[in-house]
Motif scaffolding. Structure first.
Motif, PDB file in Angstrom:
ATOM      1  N   GLU A   1       6.706  -1.292   4.404  1.00  0.00           N
ATOM      2  CA  GLU A   1       5.581  -2.017   3.856  1.00  0.00           C
ATOM      3  C   GLU A   1       5.866  -3.502   3.785  1.00  0.00           C
ATOM      4  OE1 GLU A   1       2.781  -0.893   3.496  1.00  0.00           O
ATOM      5  OE2 GLU A   1       1.688  -2.190   2.150  1.00  0.00           O
ATOM      6  N   ILE A   2       4.955  -4.295   4.317  1.00  0.00           N
ATOM      7  CA  ILE A   2       5.068  -5.736   4.202  1.00  0.00           C
ATOM      8  C   ILE A   2       4.406  -6.134   2.889  1.00  0.00           C
ATOM      9  CG2 ILE A   2       4.340  -7.929   5.210  1.00  0.00           C
ATOM     10  CD1 ILE A   2       4.524  -6.400   7.953  1.00  0.00           C
TER      11      ILE A   2
ATOM     12  N   PHE B   1      -7.033 -10.733  -4.736  1.00  0.00           N
ATOM     13  CA  PHE B   1      -6.179  -9.641  -5.233  1.00  0.00           C
ATOM     14  C   PHE B   1      -4.713 -10.083  -5.264  1.00  0.00           C
ATOM     15  CE2 PHE B   1      -4.030  -5.404  -4.579  1.00  0.00           C
ATOM     16  CZ  PHE B   1      -4.269  -4.944  -5.866  1.00  0.00           C
TER      17      PHE B   1
ATOM     18  N   ARG C   1       0.810  -1.203   0.000  1.00  0.00           N
ATOM     19  CA  ARG C   1       0.000   0.000   0.000  1.00  0.00           C
ATOM     20  C   ARG C   1       0.852   1.265   0.000  1.00  0.00           C
ATOM     21  NH1 ARG C   1      -5.534   0.109   3.545  1.00  0.00           N
ATOM     22  NH2 ARG C   1      -5.839  -1.901   2.560  1.00  0.00           N
ATOM     23  N   ARG C   2       2.116   1.153   0.402  1.00  0.00           N
ATOM     24  CA  ARG C   2       2.955   2.354   0.387  1.00  0.00           C
ATOM     25  C   ARG C   2       4.373   1.981   0.004  1.00  0.00           C
ATOM     26  NH1 ARG C   2       2.544   3.407   6.971  1.00  0.00           N
ATOM     27  NH2 ARG C   2       3.408   1.377   7.521  1.00  0.00           N
TER      28      ARG C   2
ATOM     29  N   ASP D   1      -6.560 -14.395   2.768  1.00  0.00           N
ATOM     30  CA  ASP D   1      -7.232 -13.115   2.999  1.00  0.00           C
ATOM     31  C   ASP D   1      -6.705 -12.561   4.311  1.00  0.00           C
ATOM     32  OD1 ASP D   1      -9.322 -12.584   1.035  1.00  0.00           O
ATOM     33  OD2 ASP D   1     -10.256 -14.441   1.745  1.00  0.00           O
ATOM     34  N   ASP D   2      -6.256 -11.338   4.323  1.00  0.00           N
ATOM     35  CA  ASP D   2      -5.993 -10.706   5.613  1.00  0.00           C
ATOM     36  C   ASP D   2      -6.232  -9.219   5.490  1.00  0.00           C
ATOM     37  OD1 ASP D   2      -3.763  -9.617   4.444  1.00  0.00           O
ATOM     38  OD2 ASP D   2      -2.309 -10.802   5.565  1.00  0.00           O
ATOM     39  N   VAL D   3      -5.843  -8.493   6.548  1.00  0.00           N
ATOM     40  CA  VAL D   3      -6.158  -7.070   6.596  1.00  0.00           C
ATOM     41  C   VAL D   3      -5.407  -6.295   5.507  1.00  0.00           C
ATOM     42  CG1 VAL D   3      -4.391  -6.450   8.294  1.00  0.00           C
ATOM     43  CG2 VAL D   3      -6.549  -5.163   8.229  1.00  0.00           C
ATOM     44  N   ARG D   4      -4.332  -6.904   4.978  1.00  0.00           N
ATOM     45  CA  ARG D   4      -3.542  -6.184   3.965  1.00  0.00           C
ATOM     46  C   ARG D   4      -4.135  -6.317   2.564  1.00  0.00           C
ATOM     47  NH1 ARG D   4       1.410  -8.945   6.853  1.00  0.00           N
ATOM     48  NH2 ARG D   4       1.380  -7.596   8.676  1.00  0.00           N
ATOM     49  N   ALA D   5      -4.679  -7.475   2.252  1.00  0.00           N
ATOM     50  CA  ALA D   5      -5.227  -7.688   0.910  1.00  0.00           C
ATOM     51  C   ALA D   5      -6.049  -8.965   0.917  1.00  0.00           C
ATOM     52  CB  ALA D   5      -4.103  -7.798  -0.117  1.00  0.00           C
ATOM     53  N   SER D   6      -6.913  -9.076  -0.067  1.00  0.00           N
ATOM     54  CA  SER D   6      -7.689 -10.313  -0.194  1.00  0.00           C
ATOM     55  C   SER D   6      -6.858 -11.343  -0.953  1.00  0.00           C
ATOM     56  CB  SER D   6      -8.986 -10.048  -0.954  1.00  0.00           C
ATOM     57  OG  SER D   6      -8.691  -9.819  -2.320  1.00  0.00           O
TER      58      SER D   6
END
Lengths: 295, 760
Positions: A190-191, A265, A185-186, A257-262
């Motif tokens: 960023e992980i 995706f 995301r950045r 799926d986690d808070v970072r991405a599905s």
């Protein structure tokens, strides 16, 4: 909370200290994973054994095709290593997107591998380079292929008294180039939600050969994309070839799926990045050779 | 250009720079006292339920532990801005995961933390509600079953989980929508974002004789902290002294009590000073983030692009307490009407409880949410009508003398200039320069919060001037701005001014560092003080120079009578030996903004004071395959009335834009069944320096009648426009119109995939 802090001066002492404490001690180098995890979980080890004062593991050695990274080599060192500028650029690309400046100044490559995060950014390119890691423990020394070293999320074959000392790899024999791309995301701290590394060689007749692709953050551990690699062997770069590569990469992904991405995706990005890594690497081969002829 | 001013309009370094860059400044987290203990909170682990028991024995027996404090140790007292629905520690029930139930006091913070984990709280879990849409249903579980017993300001209209239902009505919307050529209805959903100050909330409290409470904290509002602490502990305000430390950022997140009340409760029980500092996890789960909104917006237009009517239904998710959300529900309607001339309005807004983190007053409360909706829809409508979005705005914006949606007469309206300059700077004529690249624009207006300010200005015998203010410096350099106003008016150099601030015992009252008002209001109080000082100077000089006071002229700090003169320094020295020194109490209260009260129902905020106008524009590329957004250029044109210190105005603009980019693209506190899934800075994605684009600031000076030298509020506006501006540019670049924040790469890719699959 009491935390015993040990600072051995020799490898032997480090191993002995770890052995004496069973699994209760943890080795520490940069500490950028260990401390964060301990803080988060509250599960502090009884002791940490600092490896930073042991001489001899902080250098990058070799002039090619064989190289070795001491396990205490920092990401900053790799990011700035002039020997990796050019065909081995993916090493620098991987290192320079890990954490931020402060993290890269202290975080070590050995730590990145031993931590065995599925999203560890150094792993994919080192998998592509068929890296082998050297371990030294109370039972002696051994060398393990990186692909076998990491077993799963946060899980390796390393015994609790084994210190990783070195990571060795050889550059491919033919004209080659490499690329690393990651999604997140950045642009720093960023992980990766997907990480992709590739090494592509060119055969004398202008075809792709010895293609190696590895993907991180899209499954329980980083993996080589063997189906895609096999498919690409002997191929000429084309839109269709890239499309197929992307589909094979996406099919090889087993993301969560986690808070970072599905998961979907991540799978989508796996395809996109696989295509791009192959295309970029291939284009870089000619760019590198153009540069050489120009020089 | 020759400026008529000596001090204002110049980019002097801030007065507190040296301490901050040398590490000598004492922040709230640095502050320590002899004999101080440390406190840590015990948080609720469930979203809704009754507390059956709090077992503290095990914690009390742990090393270093002094006391465990619970609701039983302090008066049963609820407090809050509009509705008194908050309590220090949950007494009978909990309403969100993370709610403080108890606090452990120990020798070290680590010991307190370890013991906090040993406090066992038994709950009877009850049904919870996590979205406003569920919370407003007739059969929804009540977040506060006892809501009817809570005291509230008379303006608010409450019912169950709804803490206020407010309306802004003008004309006949139904009729106007029928008359419209096109009617557009869209839903916009915004994200819950944290103010992101660098320094967590911190406080130390100490009681003298169990009666006088002394608190040091990094609060933005020492006088509000004083009043609230007095209310909580049932003592008088003057029994509470609040000193503000240096503050590592506030952004509205430190307006309300942070940890002061826990420190005070703990110190009362243990009889020693106690320090509390929020952890990162506490910041992400139990601080005061921005309210997420659901906005259903309907607009009717003529085919020529004239807006005839706007209707909206707004749900403001305030979390487990109403807090500032009641205000947000009001001010969002002023934002939703936008800086546009609309003859018919029917905006309806509800602030609603959910079992999530209580929300607060993050920089420009309601601004980004409302602007995202109204300015996104402006572009959607413009595209549908085939009118350039800039042109569509120009056909509808307010201009000098127009009436705002609340009926207030607008003055010093610079919006057209802002829009045209922003468009020009971004190269609007070439709106889609290449595939995947697009430009976006958005505009807004914003208020300069009123409230009273007092200053003491004291001149020493050496000519040094002390500016003594009850307002805190929260990092914006706004007090340096106020000092520049003082230096200008008094006729001294900025370097001779020293600021003393934020002590409820020794500084005069100030409504505080909030709402873009600090330089504006404190600056005006300084001008008032200078008028009084000049009068005193004339009186003293008259005596010395054998003249009448009215014969003395004051020029650049020198009192003159014919060819004789006395300097400020000389007069101050005389005043010191003859009349207790040269000092003045300057005050300011903004005149009320007149508006049409017939249009507003139950609104707690009804006017936009000394409005500022602004436009943002961005040029960006979108990678259609990865969804990655790359910002090439970001332009801000902001009317500040008068630029008191251009450098710090640019600082506010750049910081606000980056913060707004965070809300637009990457930041969101994510909940699952009331539990925050990303309670740390690893997965709560604030932009890094690498993500901050090139930002170009253009300052417009259209003076206000009220502000010092014409200044308007500066600090909040820059955070308002980025979500809308960026959303509009993304839609322009790749035809993906995202109506929920943040606009993640994943949403962009998903939307583009849907567009290509459905062929829409």
């Amino acid at each position: 909370m009491k935390l015993e802090f040990l600072a051995p001066q020799t490898l032997q002492d480090a191993v002995t200290m770890a052995k004496a404490r069973g699994g209760a001690a943890r080795f520490i180098a940069g500490g950028t994973d260990l401390i964060i995890q301990a803080r988060k979980s509250g599960a502090w080890p009884e002791a940490v054994i600092n490896l930073q004062q042991i001489p001899g593991f902080g250098e990058i050695k070799g002039t090619g095709p064989n190289f070795s990274l001491g396990s205490l080599v920092t990401h900053r060192q790799i990011e700035r290593e002039i020997r990796f500028a050019g065909a081995l650029e993916a090493l620098r690309e991987s290192a320079c997107v890990i954490g931020g400046h402060q993290v890269r100044n202290v975080a070590t490559v050995g730590g990145n591998l031993c931590n065995a995060s599925p999203a560890a950014d150094m792993v994919p390119i080192l998998l592509c380079l068929n890296a082998e890691v050297a371990l030294a423990g109370s039972e002696g020394r051994r060398v393990v292929p990186l692909a076998n070293f990491i077993e799963g999320p946060r899980k390796t074959v390393r015994a609790s008294d084994e210190v990783m000392t070195e990571i060795a790899f050889a550059a491919p024999a033919q004209k080659f180039s490499s690329t690393f791309l990651k999604g997140g995301r950045r642009r720093a701290m960023e992980i990766s939600i997907v990480a992709m590394a590739g090494v592509v060689s060119a055969s004398p007749d202008g075809k792709m050969t010895d293609v190696r692709l590895a993907m991180g953050a899209a499954g329980p551990k980083a993996i080589r994309l063997t189906e895609a690699e096999k498919f690409l062997e002997g191929k000429v770069l084309s839109k269709d070839v890239l499309e197929e590569t992307g589909m094979l990469a996406a099919a090889a992904a087993s993301p969560i799926d986690d808070v970072r991405a599905s998961a979907s995706f991540r799978r989508h990005l796996a395809g996109v990045y696989a295509r791009r890594v192959v295309e970029l690497s291939w284009n870089r081969i000619s760019e590198l050779n153009d540069d050489r002829s120009a020089a | 250009m020759n400026s008529p001013f000596r001090v204002i309009g110049k980019s002097f370094p801030r007065l507190d720079a040296r301490g901050k860059v040398s590490g000598k400044a004492i922040y709230g987290t640095d502050f320590a006292m002899q004999g101080m203990l440390h406190g840590k909170l015990v948080h609720s682990t469930i979203a809704s339920g009754e507390i059956l028991s709090v077992e503290i024995e095990e914690a009390l027996a742990m090393p270093g532990v002094y006391e465990v404090v619970t609701a039983a140790d302090i008066p049963a007292q609820r407090y809050g801005s509009f509705v008194k629905d908050m309590e220090v520690f949950a007494s009978k029930r909990v309403n969100f995961v993370g709610q403080p139930v108890a606090a452990v006091v120990a020798r070290t913070a680590e010991e307190a933390e370890a013991a906090a984990k040993a406090v066992r709280v038994e709950y009877k879990e009850q049904a919870a509600v996590f979205t406003t849409e569920d919370a407003v249903k007739a059969d929804a579980p009540l977040v506060h079953p006892g809501w009817q017993e809570y005291k509230a300001v008379p303006t608010v209209k409450r019912q169950g989980n709804i803490t206020n239902q407010a309306r802004l009505v003008l004309g006949d919307v139904d009729k106007a929508l029928k008359k419209s050529d096109r009617v557009f209805t869209h839903r916009f959903v915004t994200n819950i974002v944290h103010p992101g100050y660098t320094e967590p909330r911190a406080a130390i409290a100490h009681w003298a004789d169990g009666k006088q409470l002394h608190v040091w904290s990094n609060t933005q509002l020492p006088f509000e902290a004083q009043a609230t602490l007095a209310e909580i502990f049932k003592i008088t305000p003057s029994q509470v002294r609040v000193n503000v430390t240096v503050i590592g950022g506030g952004f509205g997140g430190k307006l309300r009590l942070g940890v002061e009340h826990y420190a005070a409760a703990a110190a009362l029980k243990v009889g020693r000073p106690v320090k509390f500092v929020s952890s990162c996890e506490e910041e992400m789960t139990a601080a005061l983030p921005r309210q997420p909104l659901v906005i259903d917006l309907t607009t009717g237009v003529t085919k020529e692009g004239k807006i005839l009517a706007k209707a909206a239904s707004i749900l403001v998710d305030t979390g487990a307490t109403s807090g500032s959300g009641v205000g947000v529900a009001s001010s969002v309607m002023l934002m939703l009407a936008g800086p546009y001339k609309i003859p018919n309005l029917r905006l309806e807004s509800r602030s609603v409880y959910t079992n999530k983190t209580p929300t607060g007053s993050f920089r420009a409360p309601a601004g980004p949410q409302g602007n995202f909706a109204v300015e996104s829809q402006m572009d959607i409508i413009a595209d549908a009508l085939g009118i350039d979005p800039l042109e569509f705005r120009l056909r509808n914006i307010v201009r000098e003398g127009d009436l705002a949606p609340n009926g207030q007469k607008l003055e010093s309206v610079s919006l057209e200039e802002c829009l045209l300059k922003a468009a020009d700077a971004i190269g609007w004529k070439d709106r889609r320069p290449e595939p995947g690249r697009g430009k976006g624009i958005a505009c807004a207006w914003w208020t300069t919060t009123s409230g009273s300010s007092g200053v003491y200005v004291k001149v020493g015998p050496d000519g040094q001037v002390f500016l003594n203010t009850g307002c805190a410096e929260i990092g914006t350099a706004a007090l340096t701005g106020a000092a520049q106003v003082l230096a200008e008016a008094l006729g001294v150099e900025l370097g001779s001014i020293q600021i003393v601030s934020g002590d409820t015992a020794s500084t005069p009252f100030d409504y505080g560092a909030q709402g873009s008002r600090t330089a504006f209001a404190v600056g005006n109080a300084c001008i008032d003080a200078v008028g009084k000082l000049h009068q005193r100077m004339k009186e003293i000089a008259a005596k010395q120079l054998s003249a009448k006071p009215e014969e003395i002229e004051i020029e650049n700090g020198v009192a003159k009578f014919g060819d004789k003169s006395l300097t400020l320094k000389e007069i101050a020295a005389i005043a010191q030996t003859s009349q207790g020194g040269l000092i003045a109490h300057g005050t300011f209260i903004a005149p009320p903004t007149l508006h049409d009260k017939e249009r507003t129902e139950n609104m707690v905020i009804t006017a936009i004071n000394s409005p500022s106008f602004h436009a943002h524009a961005v040029d960006l590329s979108v990678d259609a395959e990865t969804g990655e957004v790359k910002i090439h250029d970001y332009v801000v044109v902001q009317d500040v009335g008068r630029a008191i210190n251009p450098t710090y105005i640019e600082g506010q603009i750049e910081g606000g834009v980056v913060q707004g980019i965070g809300q637009a693209l990457s930041e969101e506190i994510v909940y699952e069944n009331g539990i925050v899934r990303n309670p740390g800075l690893t997965d709560y994605k604030m932009p890094t320096a690498m993500d901050a684009p090139n930002i170009r600031s253009f300052i417009v000076e259209s003076p206000s009648k009220v502000g010092p030298y014409g200044a308007k509020g500066v600090g909040e506006p820059p955070v308002i426009h980025p979500p809308a501006t960026i959303a509009n540019a993304i839609a322009s670049a790749v035809s993906a119109r995202i109506q929920t924040l943040p606009i993640t790469a994943e949403k962009i890719v998903r939307t583009l995939t849907e567009v290509s699959e459905t062929g829409k």
